[in-house]
Design an enzyme around this catalytic site. Structure first.
Site, PDB file in Angstrom:
ATOM      1  CE  LYS A  80      -3.686   2.141   2.667  1.00  0.00           C
ATOM      2  NZ  LYS A  80      -4.790   2.237   3.778  1.00  0.00           N
ATOM      3  CB  SER A 155      -7.879   3.972   3.169  1.00  0.00           C
ATOM      4  OG  SER A 155      -7.044   3.382   3.796  1.00  0.00           O
ATOM      5  CB  SER A 179      -8.423   1.104   5.897  1.00  0.00           C
ATOM      6  OG  SER A 179      -8.954   2.283   5.998  1.00  0.00           O
TER       7      SER A 179
END
Length: 486
Positions: A80, A155, A179
Site C-alpha cells: 500500500k 482505504s 481499512s
C-alpha cells in the site's frame, strides 16, 4: 494442463519453488504480465516496479540455491502506498506527496525484504488512508475486480483488489478504522488487522497514530498467517511496539474449533444491514457451530458510540499529523514568497476534499473551549468501548459478526454523502478504538455475486485464536476458491 501462476497462493508457490518446479523469476514475470494485461481496467497500482522486481527475483533464486527456504522467499507482493520503501515514490494517494521519495524503508517492508519477498509495486489508497472506497485517491479510482462499476472498499482498496484479481500473491495495507478488513470483505479475500503494537508502525505515514496498524491481505488464511508472522515483532524505532514474542501463527491453523467459544454481539446485527449479508454471516456462524464451536450471545452496549467517537479522535490526530505538510521540508510547495501564503497555497492545492474535511473537524475538536466537550469526552467513551471488549473476552475466545453492513457499492454512489460513506466502517471502527485484532474472511455472495465477509474479532495479541477459527471455517467451505471474472 498448464498452471496459472498468478492464481497460486503464497504457500502453493513456495512449495513449487522448493521442489524446483518453478523459479521466482518466472513467477514474477507472470505477475508482471498479469498486471500489464489487467491493471489498466482495475487501477490497483500507483507505481509498478518491473526492474526492481526482476532483480529481487533473480536474487531470491540464488538464495534458494544456497538452501534458504523462508516461506516468502521469491514471492511477489504489493505494498500500500502509505508504506515507505527507500528510493521508491510514496504518495499516500495525495498530490502533496506526488514526488516524495523516502530515504528509508518501513520496518514491516524491510522484514519482507529480508525474508526474500519481491515487491511488484505500490498500490492505490484513499488519500492519507482517509476513506472507505479508494475514490479519495488524488490519482485514480480503483475498481472492484468482481464488478468494475463498483468500489473495492478502502482505504487499502488497491491492495485488496490486486490480491483478488491475482496481480500479486499477497499485499500489505493499513487499518485505522477498518481499512484492511472492509476492502478484504468487498473484494473476497482474507484481510487481517493485528493488535495495536504487534507490528511496527515505523515507516507507515501516519493518519491517526493511536489507531493505525499495518495489516496483510492473502488469498487464504494460511497466506495471511505467513505474512503476519513475518512482519510482526518488536521494533525499538516505534515507541508503541510491544516487546513480546511472536507466536508461530501457522501452528494455530489446526482446522479444529471444537471447544472454542464464539460470541455473537447483538449490537452488530442492526437495522439497515443488507439482508443477504446478515444471512450469509449467520450461516457462517452456524457452520462454525456445526464444526464444534460453542456459540454464545454477548452484548457490547457502547458499540453505537464507536462511529462518533472515531470521527472525533481520528480527525483530531490527523490534523496534528498532517501539520507537517507545510510546503517547506518535503513534498509539494506552492513557491510563494511569503511563508504563510506558501503554507496556505500548498495545503490548499495539495490536500483533497476529504482530507481537508477531516483536518477541519480535528482542529475544531482540539481547539480551546471545545477540547473537553469533544476530544476528551470521546477518549472517555473510547475507554468504555475497550471495556466492552474486555468483558466479552472473559466469556468467549472470538467474536463473530459482519465485516461490512453491505457489499460493494457503485462508484460515485456515496461520494456526495460523507455520512453514508462513514457508515461503511460501522462494524470495524470499534476494534481500532480498543486496539484488538480482527480479520475478514469470505463467507458468501449476494444476488449480484458480490463477496460478503465474516469478521472474526479477538482479544489483544490473540491473533492465533482468530486465525484458528478462520482457518477451520475456510477448510469447511469453498468461498475462497472462487475467482472474479476479470
Amino acid at each position: 494442463m498448464a498452471v496459472n501462476l498468478s492464481r497460486l497462493t503464497i504457500h502453493e508457490a513456495h512449495d513449487r519453488l522448493q521442489r524446483g518446479e518453478l523459479t521466482s523469476l518466472a513467477l514474477t514475470q507472470a505477475l508482471l504480465d498479469r498486471i500489464l494485461a489487467v491493471d489498466n481496467d482495475l487501477q490497483a497500482f500507483l507505481t509498478i516496479l518491473p526492474e526492481m522486481a526482476l532483480e529481487m527475483a533473480a536474487a531470491a533464486d540464488q538464495r534458494r540455491e544456497q538452501g534458504d527456504d523462508h516461506p516468502l522467499l521469491g514471492i511477489p507482493l504489493a505494498l500500500k502506498d502509505v508504506l515507505c520503501l527507500e528510493g521508491v515514490r510514496t504518495t499516500c494517494g495525495s498530490r502533496i506527496l506526488e514526488d516524495f521519495i523516502p530515504p528509508y524503508t518501513a520496518t514491516s517492508v524491510a522484514r519482507l525484504e529480508a525474508a526474500g519477498a519481491i515487491f511488484l509495486g505500490k498500490t492505490n489508497t484513499d488519500e492519507f488512508a482517509m476513506g472507505s472506497s479508494t475514490e479519495n485517491s488524488a490519482f485514480c479510482t480503483t475498481h472492484n475486480p468482481w464488478d468494475l462499476t463498483r468500489v473495492p472498499g478502502g482505504s487499502s482498496g488497491g491492495s485488496a483488489a490486486a490480491v483478488a484479481a491475482d496481480l500479486c500473491l499477497g499485499a500489505l495495507g493499513s487499518d485505522t478504522g477498518g481499512s484492511v478488513r472492509q476492502p478484504a470483505s468487498l473484494c473476497g479475500v482474507v484481510g487481517i488487522k493485528p493488535s495495536y503494537g504487534r507490528v511496527s508502525r515505523f515507516g507507515l505515514v501516519a493518519f491517526a497514530s493511536s489507531l493505525d496498524q499495518i495489516g496483510a491481505f492473502g488469498k487464504d488464511v494460511t497466506d495471511a498467517a505467513i505474512l503476519l508472522e513475518t512482519i510482526a515483532g518488536y521494533d525499538p524505532r516505534d515507541s508503541t511496539s510491544m516487546p513480546i514474542p511472536v507466536p508461530a501463527y501457522r501452528q494455530a491453523l489446526t482446522g479444529d474449533v471444537r471447544g472454542m467459544r464464539i460470541g455473537v454481539p447483538k449490537e452488530y446485527f442492526i437495522e439497515g444491514i443488507q439482508a443477504e449479508t446478515e444471512q450469509a454471516v449467520r450461516a457462517a456462524i452456524a457452520r462454525l457451530a456445526a464444526l464444534g464451536a460453542e456459540i454464545i450471545d454477548v452484548s457490547m452496549p457502547n458499540t453505537p458510540e464507536a462511529l462518533p467517537v472515531y470521527y472525533l479522535i481520528a480527525p483530531a490526530e490527523a490534523s496534528a499529523n498532517l501539520a507537517r505538510y507545510d510546503g517547506v521540508r518535503f513534498g509539494l510547495s506552492a513557491g510563494a514568497t511569503d511563508i504563510w501564503e506558501n503554507y496556505r497555497q500548498t495545503r490548499g492545492a495539495g490536500f483533497g476534499p476529504e482530507v481537508k474535511r477531516r483536518i477541519m473537524i480535528g482542529a475544531y475538536a482540539l481547539s480551546a473551549g471545545y477540547y473537553d466537550a469533544y476530544y476528551l469526552r470521546a477518549q472517555k467513551v473510547r475507554t468504555l468501548i475497550r471495556r466492552d471488549f474486555e468483558r466479552a473476552f472473559e466469556q468467549v475466545d472470538v467474536i463473530a459478526c459482519p465485516t461490512s453492513p453491505f457489499t460493494a457499492f457503485k462508484i460515485g454512489e456515496k461520494a456526495d454523502d460523507p455520512l453514508q460513506m462513514y457508515l461503511a466502517d460501522v462494524f470495524t471502527l470499534s476494534l481500532n478504538l480498543a486496539g484488538n485484532c480482527g480479520l475478514s474472511i469470505p463467507c458468501g455472495f449476494d444476488s449480484s455475486h458480490l463477496p460478503i465477509g465474516l469478521q472474526l474479532l479477538g482479544p489483544a495479541f490473540g491473533e492465533e485464536k482468530i486465525l484458528r477459527a478462520a482457518h477451520a471455517y475456510e477448510q469447511a467451505t469453498t468461498w475462497h476458491l472462487q475467482h472474479p471474472p476479470i
